[in-house]
Design an enzyme around this catalytic site. Sequence first.
Site, PDB file in Angstrom:
ATOM      1  N   SER A 240       2.590   2.190  10.090  1.00 36.12           N
ATOM      2  CA  SER A 240       3.079   2.751  11.349  1.00 36.12           C
ATOM      3  C   SER A 240       2.079   3.784  11.846  1.00 36.12           C
ATOM      4  CB  SER A 240       4.448   3.414  11.143  1.00 36.12           C
ATOM      5  OG  SER A 240       4.320   4.516  10.249  1.00 36.12           O
ATOM      6  N   LYS A 241       2.361   4.363  12.984  1.00 31.04           N
ATOM      7  CA  LYS A 241       1.438   5.341  13.563  1.00 31.04           C
ATOM      8  C   LYS A 241       1.228   6.537  12.643  1.00 31.04           C
ATOM      9  CE  LYS A 241       1.878   4.338  18.494  1.00 31.04           C
ATOM     10  NZ  LYS A 241       2.221   4.877  19.828  1.00 31.04           N
ATOM     11  N   ARG A 242       2.275   6.897  11.875  1.00 29.71           N
ATOM     12  CA  ARG A 242       2.120   8.056  10.988  1.00 29.71           C
ATOM     13  C   ARG A 242       1.144   7.758   9.853  1.00 29.71           C
ATOM     14  NH1 ARG A 242       5.422   7.782   6.328  1.00 29.71           N
ATOM     15  NH2 ARG A 242       6.793   5.969   6.303  1.00 29.71           N
TER      16      ARG A 242
END
Length: 465
Positions: A240-242
């Site tokens: 994911s973006k994290r």
Amino acid sequence: MSVVTRFAPSPTGFLHIGGARTALFNWLFARHHGGRFLLRIEDTDRERSTQAAVDAIFDGLSWLGLDWDEPPVMQFARAAHHAEVARTLLETGNAYHCYCSPEELTAMREEQKAKGLPMRYDGRWRDRDPSEAPAGVKPVLRLKAPREGETVIRDHVQGDVTFANAQLDDMILLRADGTPTYMLSVVVDDHDMGITHVIRGDDHLTNAARQTALYRAFGWAVPEFAHIPLIHGPDGAKLSKRHGALGAEAYRDMGILPAAMRNYLLRLGWGHGDEEIISTAQAVEWFDIDAVGKAPSRFDMVKLMSLNAHYLRETADDALVEMVRPLMEKRLEAPLSEAVLARLARGMGGLKPRAKDLNELAEGALVYARERPLAFDDKAKAQIAEGRELLAAAGAALAACDAWSHDRLEAAIRDFAEAKEVKLGKVAQPLRAAITGSTVSPPLFEVMDILGRDESLARIAAATA
């Protein structure tokens, strides 16, 4: 057989890290075998596809250095051709019109769900006479897929994967409005483009079985498949973006070098012994899709930055000057002079071991570009205030140097400190602050040597004024 691979992204967003790796593997496989690497933009989702996303894909691939060998194919522009080809299956008996209404299909799925059966089209119009069609219902065109036996995908990564044909329903090829579906468009385009190897994420593995049935219905050769595992985050969860699932342009803006990114993506799922640092030339020589592992890879930003630091150190100084030039000019809001560029060329060897990315490198290189009066950070101000008198005297000692070189400057300051009966740091720390505006910099005497006598002494004088 001449190898032809393709990268076929949907332009609904940026070129994310998983797509970049898929593109790299296709590019490397084609280059390794002396084949061609093609690009197709699957823009059939007209509501979500944007020109900005298309441009971002082109820019991302270009930044990574993944060049394609023919003009990109725009899938939507070929929709009429896809539909025309699909209708030929009616003539061969490999497709049929289905007149089910949306309400019928919903009722069918609800009944299957209630009985605990897999929800799929039951083929109720498969063998019915079109003369029984209800009035006013526009049909869809469905593939008459095999119902018995098995479809085996001999996958270069996953091995042999077997699908029972009874589990694969008659997929829609043309919607009721006559527009082609994704599955149809992909098969027709891959055939027309001469694709020999389809290398893509393993989330498309089931699609391979359905598409194989469609290839066979057309009487076309089925390409070879390689379904590579997806990339996970460091914690093993879906990327994911994290974790770093950003667009290629984001990594470029972080100051990542394309060569470092190619090397890092290559090692996400593929290996060559214990080799960690693999040049692009070596990758082309060594790469083959059979060496890709089945297990998901884990994206690690720390490893990427460490690898990037290595590539910074190995990159030629003149090339790095050109890379940091626009970053520095943006910070200074002014073009760099020829004198500053010359300083950068001389100073790059001392700058690059201290940086992990181009942004850090550009920030450190500002020491050679800033104009007087310098802006001092708080620690530098404190150092100058505490050692102002000593700094002024050191400046006078430096001005008396008969030669302005790294070794001569260091010797002069050591002699000065000894004469003043103070430790070298007591002189060097305020001197560094005055010369650079900071308490952290490349080696002090190297900086002074590169700045030259006049600029160095002028900075000292300005700091003590």
